[in-house]
Design a protein around this motif. Sequence first.
Motif, PDB file in Angstrom:
ATOM      1  N   VAL A 425       0.842  -1.202   0.000  1.00  0.00           N
ATOM      2  CA  VAL A 425       0.000   0.000   0.000  1.00  0.00           C
ATOM      3  C   VAL A 425       0.874   1.248   0.000  1.00  0.00           C
ATOM      4  N   THR A 426       0.294   2.322  -0.532  1.00  0.00           N
ATOM      5  CA  THR A 426       0.928   3.640  -0.494  1.00  0.00           C
ATOM      6  C   THR A 426       0.088   4.513   0.421  1.00  0.00           C
ATOM      7  N   GLY A 427       0.734   5.102   1.455  1.00  0.00           N
ATOM      8  CA  GLY A 427       0.003   5.951   2.392  1.00  0.00           C
ATOM      9  C   GLY A 427      -0.159   5.258   3.720  1.00  0.00           C
ATOM     10  N   MET A 428       0.481   5.838   4.754  1.00  0.00           N
ATOM     11  CA  MET A 428       0.449   5.223   6.095  1.00  0.00           C
ATOM     12  C   MET A 428       0.312   6.302   7.167  1.00  0.00           C
ATOM     13  N   PRO A 429      -0.419   5.984   8.241  1.00  0.00           N
ATOM     14  CA  PRO A 429      -0.489   6.905   9.376  1.00  0.00           C
ATOM     15  C   PRO A 429       0.880   6.987  10.059  1.00  0.00           C
ATOM     16  N   GLU A 430       1.237   8.186  10.511  1.00  0.00           N
ATOM     17  CA  GLU A 430       2.513   8.378  11.228  1.00  0.00           C
ATOM     18  C   GLU A 430       2.254   8.640  12.707  1.00  0.00           C
ATOM     19  N   VAL A 431       1.354   9.592  12.967  1.00  0.00           N
ATOM     20  CA  VAL A 431       1.005   9.953  14.343  1.00  0.00           C
ATOM     21  C   VAL A 431      -0.516   9.932  14.440  1.00  0.00           C
ATOM     22  N   VAL A 432      -1.029   9.369  15.521  1.00  0.00           N
ATOM     23  CA  VAL A 432      -2.477   9.282  15.687  1.00  0.00           C
ATOM     24  C   VAL A 432      -2.850   9.851  17.054  1.00  0.00           C
ATOM     25  N   LEU A 433      -3.815  10.788  17.037  1.00  0.00           N
ATOM     26  CA  LEU A 433      -4.289  11.381  18.284  1.00  0.00           C
ATOM     27  C   LEU A 433      -5.735  10.989  18.531  1.00  0.00           C
ATOM     28  N   SER A 434      -6.019  10.657  19.771  1.00  0.00           N
ATOM     29  CA  SER A 434      -7.394  10.389  20.173  1.00  0.00           C
ATOM     30  C   SER A 434      -7.760  11.404  21.243  1.00  0.00           C
ATOM     31  N   ARG A 435      -8.756  12.224  20.955  1.00  0.00           N
ATOM     32  CA  ARG A 435      -9.144  13.326  21.846  1.00  0.00           C
ATOM     33  C   ARG A 435      -7.929  14.071  22.421  1.00  0.00           C
ATOM     34  N   GLY A 436      -7.047  14.458  21.530  1.00  0.00           N
ATOM     35  CA  GLY A 436      -5.932  15.328  21.908  1.00  0.00           C
ATOM     36  C   GLY A 436      -4.696  14.608  22.402  1.00  0.00           C
ATOM     37  N   ARG A 437      -4.827  13.335  22.705  1.00  0.00           N
ATOM     38  CA  ARG A 437      -3.654  12.588  23.201  1.00  0.00           C
ATOM     39  C   ARG A 437      -3.020  11.771  22.086  1.00  0.00           C
ATOM     40  N   VAL A 438      -1.702  11.822  22.014  1.00  0.00           N
ATOM     41  CA  VAL A 438      -1.002  11.013  21.009  1.00  0.00           C
ATOM     42  C   VAL A 438      -1.060   9.556  21.463  1.00  0.00           C
ATOM     43  N   ILE A 439      -1.652   8.702  20.646  1.00  0.00           N
ATOM     44  CA  ILE A 439      -1.726   7.282  21.020  1.00  0.00           C
ATOM     45  C   ILE A 439      -0.850   6.386  20.142  1.00  0.00           C
ATOM     46  N   VAL A 440      -0.488   6.884  18.975  1.00  0.00           N
ATOM     47  CA  VAL A 440       0.492   6.144  18.158  1.00  0.00           C
ATOM     48  C   VAL A 440       1.486   7.147  17.597  1.00  0.00           C
ATOM     49  N   GLU A 441       2.753   6.840  17.713  1.00  0.00           N
ATOM     50  CA  GLU A 441       3.799   7.686  17.131  1.00  0.00           C
ATOM     51  C   GLU A 441       4.988   6.802  16.789  1.00  0.00           C
ATOM     52  N   LYS A 442       5.508   6.978  15.578  1.00  0.00           N
ATOM     53  CA  LYS A 442       6.671   6.214  15.131  1.00  0.00           C
ATOM     54  C   LYS A 442       6.499   4.719  15.383  1.00  0.00           C
ATOM     55  N   ASN A 443       5.338   4.230  15.016  1.00  0.00           N
ATOM     56  CA  ASN A 443       5.063   2.801  15.130  1.00  0.00           C
ATOM     57  C   ASN A 443       5.079   2.271  16.563  1.00  0.00           C
ATOM     58  N   GLU A 444       4.864   3.179  17.494  1.00  0.00           N
ATOM     59  CA  GLU A 444       4.837   2.772  18.896  1.00  0.00           C
ATOM     60  C   GLU A 444       3.490   3.162  19.499  1.00  0.00           C
ATOM     61  N   PHE A 445       2.951   2.290  20.327  1.00  0.00           N
ATOM     62  CA  PHE A 445       1.657   2.581  20.934  1.00  0.00           C
ATOM     63  C   PHE A 445       1.837   3.323  22.260  1.00  0.00           C
ATOM     64  N   LEU A 446       1.226   4.492  22.370  1.00  0.00           N
ATOM     65  CA  LEU A 446       1.395   5.319  23.572  1.00  0.00           C
ATOM     66  C   LEU A 446       0.087   5.477  24.341  1.00  0.00           C
ATOM     67  N   GLY A 447      -0.961   4.835  23.852  1.00  0.00           N
ATOM     68  CA  GLY A 447      -2.254   4.933  24.539  1.00  0.00           C
ATOM     69  C   GLY A 447      -2.332   3.919  25.656  1.00  0.00           C
ATOM     70  N   ARG A 448      -3.518   3.851  26.278  1.00  0.00           N
ATOM     71  CA  ARG A 448      -3.671   2.815  27.298  1.00  0.00           C
ATOM     72  C   ARG A 448      -5.104   2.290  27.297  1.00  0.00           C
ATOM     73  N   ALA A 449      -5.212   1.053  27.754  1.00  0.00           N
ATOM     74  CA  ALA A 449      -6.530   0.414  27.838  1.00  0.00           C
ATOM     75  C   ALA A 449      -7.429   1.218  28.762  1.00  0.00           C
ATOM     76  N   GLY A 450      -8.669   1.388  28.364  1.00  0.00           N
ATOM     77  CA  GLY A 450      -9.637   2.074  29.217  1.00  0.00           C
ATOM     78  C   GLY A 450      -9.739   3.566  28.965  1.00  0.00           C
ATOM     79  N   GLN A 451      -8.836   4.129  28.135  1.00  0.00           N
ATOM     80  CA  GLN A 451      -8.929   5.576  27.901  1.00  0.00           C
ATOM     81  C   GLN A 451     -10.005   5.929  26.876  1.00  0.00           C
ATOM     82  N   GLY A 452     -10.453   4.933  26.093  1.00  0.00           N
ATOM     83  CA  GLY A 452     -11.537   5.178  25.142  1.00  0.00           C
ATOM     84  C   GLY A 452     -12.852   5.351  25.882  1.00  0.00           C
TER      85      GLY A 452
END
Length: 461
Positions: A425-452
């Motif tokens: 595929v061409t086109g990939m997410p780099e940084v993902v924010l959920s309600r203002g918090r960075v939850i994915v960056e540089k292929n690393e997960f920074l979120g936590r269970a229960g924050q949704g």
Amino acid sequence: MSFDTIITDGIVITAADSFEADVAIEADRVVALGRNLPRDSAKNIIDAKGKLILPGGIDVHTHLDMPFGGTTSADDFETGTRAAAFGGTTTLIDFAIQYKGQTLRTAFDTWMKKAESKACTDYSFHCIITDLPDAQLDEMPQLVREGVTSFKLFMAYPGVFMLDDASIFKALRSSAKTGALVCMHAENGGAIDVIVKQALAEGRTAPKYHALTRPTTAEAEATARAIALAEMAGAPIYIVHLSCNDALEKVREARDRGLPVFAETCPQYLYLSIDNFDAPGFEGAKYVFTPPLREKWHQEKLWNGLKNDHLQVVSTDHCPFCFKDQKELGKDDFTKIPNGGPGIEHRMSLIYSGGVAKKRFTVNRFVELTAATPAKLFGLYPRKGTIAVGSDADIVIFDPIREHTISAKTHHMRVDYSMFEGIRVTGMPEVVLSRGRVIVEKNEFLGRAGQGEFIKRSTQA
Ligand SMILES: [Zn+2]
């Protein structure tokens, strides 16, 4: 002016516009869009130069932690929402199933418990109705008031999920009054069952017979019947996982007549075909889901439907079962293969790649199909589905030129194969924010269970 986060120098893409702007976030909302916002006041700066700033993807069709055929789908609300986040999807609408004899409330409570402490992104529920005596018919408006503003009904799986036409009609009439939306699994389950029984009696038990016993006509017939019942009830209707041109023609005809008829398709119907059942041994079981894969020529018809608004949404119908031990339950009988495939992680890249990079439609249409229209149809807009002042800061910083080869070796879904193994595929997410918090960056997960959070949805009325 001070902000928690500013995303700088990217191109903001909504369903309507593309424009260069910084995006400022305070707490969980977007609070400003503009050129050269004051950066020194921001606690966190994310450089989006050369990247697209997209509204977080919304997947309105997932089955996490779902019991089916004596087993349970392999992703729960933690692993499923985490994989979704890696793929740029920040909201999902899953299904709370009412089994026969239960109240709708029981279904909602049961699925809330599965999700509450686990979800890493925001979520909501459609309620699947499998049994509709008057008491449950009366419950429908109550659920709508609590933010469960859509219901899913089945015209397939007799004896398990299938509802009769009278019950479907009653549910549609209720929805016409409350502004809820009925989602329909449209396949003629009665006819399919006859064909399936005959195949088994003739010793045709391999995975490919799952596809060969579910003709496109069965989907088209049920789609037309669902539309007719909705028209009689004065209700809108949403056809889920539309897989073939025969059914697409029914939707297009209805829309041409001005009826509020909507439909989604899924990446598997755009990228895979009945040829996948040629895989060696029992591997065809990886592609057993419903409706089944079709002949290859349907793919271009579906892409064209997405382009021309005969189809309005792309969802995944993510319902993963591991090949080992789960799909293998049907080794000697295709009807015992748990129905479903994994897809929650790759929807955004597959649709961007096949749609925008291949020049089938614009990047704005891509946002419409993956975020804006799902939000509008299902009562999440404009809180979600766009980037605007006041919207939730669910944001994907998307690299439109990065390439990636999909593989079970690198995906984050808790399943031992990929339906899209080897597809580039061409086109990939780099940084993902959920309600203002960075939850994915540089292929690393920074979120936590229960924050949704559970999102109460509004109605069309
Ligand atoms: Zn489904």
